[in-house]
Write an enzyme that holds these catalytic residues in place. Structure first.
Site, short mmCIF file in Angstrom:
data_model
loop_
_atom_site.label_atom_id
_atom_site.label_comp_id
_atom_site.label_asym_id
_atom_site.label_seq_id
_atom_site.Cartn_x
_atom_site.Cartn_y
_atom_site.Cartn_z
N ASP A 180 0.91 -1.15 0.00
CA ASP A 180 0.00 0.00 0.00
C ASP A 180 0.94 1.19 0.00
OD1 ASP A 180 -1.41 2.30 0.91
OD2 ASP A 180 -3.03 1.00 1.57
N HIS A 181 1.10 1.83 -1.15
CA HIS A 181 2.20 2.80 -1.25
C HIS A 181 2.02 4.00 -0.32
CE1 HIS A 181 -0.33 4.98 -4.18
NE2 HIS A 181 0.43 6.03 -3.94
N HIS A 243 -5.84 2.82 0.95
CA HIS A 243 -5.11 3.98 1.48
C HIS A 243 -5.88 4.74 2.57
CE1 HIS A 243 -2.89 2.96 -2.00
NE2 HIS A 243 -3.58 3.66 -2.87
O1 LIG Z 1 -3.33 3.61 -5.59
C1 LIG Z 1 -3.67 4.59 -6.22
O2 LIG Z 1 -3.17 5.78 -5.85
C2 LIG Z 1 -3.13 6.87 -6.76
C3 LIG Z 1 -2.91 8.10 -5.91
O3 LIG Z 1 -1.65 8.01 -5.31
P1 LIG Z 1 -0.88 9.32 -4.86
O4 LIG Z 1 0.33 8.80 -4.20
O5 LIG Z 1 -0.63 10.12 -6.10
O6 LIG Z 1 -1.80 10.06 -3.95
C4 LIG Z 1 -4.41 6.98 -7.56
O7 LIG Z 1 -4.24 7.94 -8.57
C5 LIG Z 1 -4.71 5.65 -8.20
O8 LIG Z 1 -5.97 5.74 -8.87
C6 LIG Z 1 -4.76 4.55 -7.18
O9 LIG Z 1 -4.82 3.31 -7.85
#
Ligand SMILES: O=C1O[C@H](COP(=O)(O)O)[C@@H](O)[C@H](O)[C@H]1O
Ligand SMILES: NC(=O)C1=CN([C@@H]2O[C@H](COP(=O)(O)OP(=O)(O)OC[C@H]3O[C@@H](n4cnc5c(N)ncnc54)[C@H](OP(=O)(O)O)[C@@H]3O)[C@@H](O)[C@H]2O)C=CC1
Length: 500
Positions: A180-181, A243
């Site tokens: 989960d980045h 997230h």
């Molecule tokens: O996991 C995801 O995250 C991105 C948003 O990530 P961020 O680090 O730029 O806030 C999202 O655009 C994408 O749809 C989703 O799969």
């Protein structure tokens, strides 16, 4: 689990010619290499279908790094550790060749039998690859074996369970690193430190002093080229299930008895278990869905979601979600956690606002006026830092309280969807630290919460879609959600208490 700072090892990337590998994984590995966080005893095998020689693959890795990072001094040496194998993951016959390559590299680089398998591919392949890794002997190693798995982890609880059972045939729970980045982001990791290392916050961190918590993750981009995936996902599955709920869990969890993987994960699990189920008729009261219409972003006209490539012109898919979560435990009873996320909104911003309760009476303004509440704002991105909003007397003013802010800006380079998050997570995985990856119990509880909502939304057409214009902060219903509780969304850009 023992953490070795620089373990030797082989990293096998499935989907090595794809977007994620190029934009995030290769630059992150290079940064680790430059910082000396990667052992000299490392090798990378890239796997994808298209035919490439090792040299062509190394050239593409080089280009990816050059596109992302300015300093390329040691790039040739770095890419010399990269190898490529053209292989269709659904074709059983070529896993044996892959096994031979892995064994040769193990000997050549003295990799001590350590292997990380990174699945940077479409999720329908995750189970198949994991099974083959076991049946074809790639997981028979003398060192450690770890599986890094990208999102989405399933489409709902049932499919997630099925996937989990398949990968568990080849890897034990503590060998599985579910990405989960957001958990790799500097300020998300900082939530625990802010809470548990400050005597001024922890005593106030409960329903006696906090009136509500707001978590917003807004995006300016639309669905881009991901229409096909997004149509089956929507913002609820794409952002909330993972997230957003992870951030809520970190904000709400009890202090772990030790700062280790098991204790932290177990506290997060307790929060997810305590989250009040919202289902059936309750969904419309607690959750709001939205879909973007056409609009203007930075002076350019942008199309409605329903006009995007690979999107159904009558799509019922939500590109925006706002919701009110309640955590039924002693600490949080009665405190709403409002979450909000969406595409094509007015700003790219992830922020957490903790709003404290009002003091019992205001000595400083006229009796009809209330003081501004104290706020603690955690800026996750694009800027990183914290701001504390207080009331104080400004010089020259006579016993009148005005809002002032105490700011801490993190110096780190803040980028959106940063490779830095991947860099941290890759490094954690190499060291065997799974704290910032999601445990199966977290995934399962998050899906069961979200499934109740998606069930209602899938069975009722959203008659008012599209219901927000691109470039705005979402549909009016999201504001009403807070207004009916006597609150409002604090702005995410230029959060200035005086002007609210
Ligand atoms: O996991 C995801 O995250 C991105 C948003 O990530 P961020 O680090 O730029 O806030 C999202 O655009 C994408 O749809 C989703 O799969
Ligand atoms: N891109 C991003 O920013 C993010 C991606 N993710 C996740 O990461 C994963 C990968 O995404 P992304 O890189 O964007 O996807 P891409 O479509 O860009 O890449 C897919 C990769 O898989 C390979 N591939 C496809 N089919 C096969 C097959 N049968 N056998 C072997 N290789 C195959 C492709 O190469 P070839 O065609 O040569 O076979 C390519 O290397 C997904 O799970 C996604 O949800 C998560 C967060 C962000």
């Amino acid at each position: 689990m023992k953490h070795t700072e620089k373990p030797a090892g082989l990293i096998m990337i499935f989907g090595a010619t794809g977007d994620l590998a190029k934009r995030k994984l290769f630059p992150s590995l290079y940064r680790l290499y430059k910082k000396g966080n990667l052992s000299e005893q490392f090798a990378v095998v890239g796997v994808a279908r298209r035919p490439l020689t090792n040299e062509e693959f190394q050239a593409s890795v080089k280009t990816s790094v050059e596109n992302a990072i300015e300093d390329h001094k040691d790039l040739d040496d770095f890419v010399s550790h990269f190898y490529y194998h053209s292989h269709d993951v659904t074709d059983s016959s070529s896993y044996q060749t892959l096994k031979g390559i892995a064994s040769d590299l193990d000997r050549h680089y003295s990799l001590e039998g350590n292997r990380i398998f990174y699945l940077a591919m479409a999720p329908e392949f995750f189970g198949t690859i994991a099974e083959h890794l076991k049946t074809d002997g790639l997981t028979d190693v003398s060192g450690f074996k770890r599986l890094v798995i990208e999102k989405p982890f399933g489409h709902d609880l049932e499919s997630a369970k099925e996937l989990n059972e398949r990968i568990r045939k080849a890897f034990s729970e503590d060998e599985i690193y579910r990405i989960d980045h957001y958990l790799g982001k500097e300020m998300v990791q900082n939530i625990e430190v802010i809470r548990f290392a400050n005597a001024i916050f922890e005593p106030l961190w409960n329903n006696r002093y906090i009136s509500n918590i707001q978590v917003t993750s807004s995006e300016v981009l639309g669905v881009e080229e991901r229409g096909r995936y997004y149509e089956t996902s929507g913002a609820l599955r794409d952002m909330v299930q993972n997230h957003m709920l992870q951030m809520v869990a970190l904000l709400a969890m009890e202090p772990p008895i030790r700062l280790n993987t098991d204790e932290i994960r177990s506290e997060k699990v307790k929060v997810l278990r305590a989250m009040r189920t919202i289902k059936g008729d309750e969904v419309k009261d607690a959750f709001v869905r939205g879909q973007y219409g056409a609009g203007e972003m930075d002076g350019n006209a942008v199309p409605a979601y329903r006009k995007e490539t690979m999107v159904n012109p009558e799509s019922n898919t939500e590109t925006f979600v706002a919701g009110k979560l309640l955590i039924d435990n002693f600490r949080w009873a009665g405190v709403p956690f409002y979450i909000r996320t969406g595409k094509r909104m007015a700003a790219k911003s992830t922020k957490i606002v903790i709003q404290f309760k009002d003091i019992p009476m205001n000595l400083y303004y006229g009796t009809e006026q209330t003081l501004n509440p104290n706020l603690l704002v955690i800026h996750i991105q694009p800027e990183e830092g914290i701001t504390l909003y207080l009331n104080a007397q400004k010089s020259g003013q006579n016993m009148e309280a005005t809002p002032v802010k105490l700011n801490f800006a993190n110096k780190g380079t803040a980028g959106m969807n940063t490779p830095e998050a991947y860099e941290r997570l890759l490094y954690d995985c190499m060291r065997g630290d799974a704290t910032n990856f999601t445990h199966w119990n977290e995934v399962a509880l998050s899906w069961s919460f979200v499934d109740n909502i998606s069930e209602v939304w899938e069975n009722t057409k959203a008659e008012n879609f599209p219901n927000y214009e691109s470039g705005t902060m979402g549909p009016r219903g999201a504001d009403l959600l807070l207004e009916k509780d006597g609150f409002f969304w604090w702005p995410v850009t230029d959060l200035d208490v005086e002007n609210c």
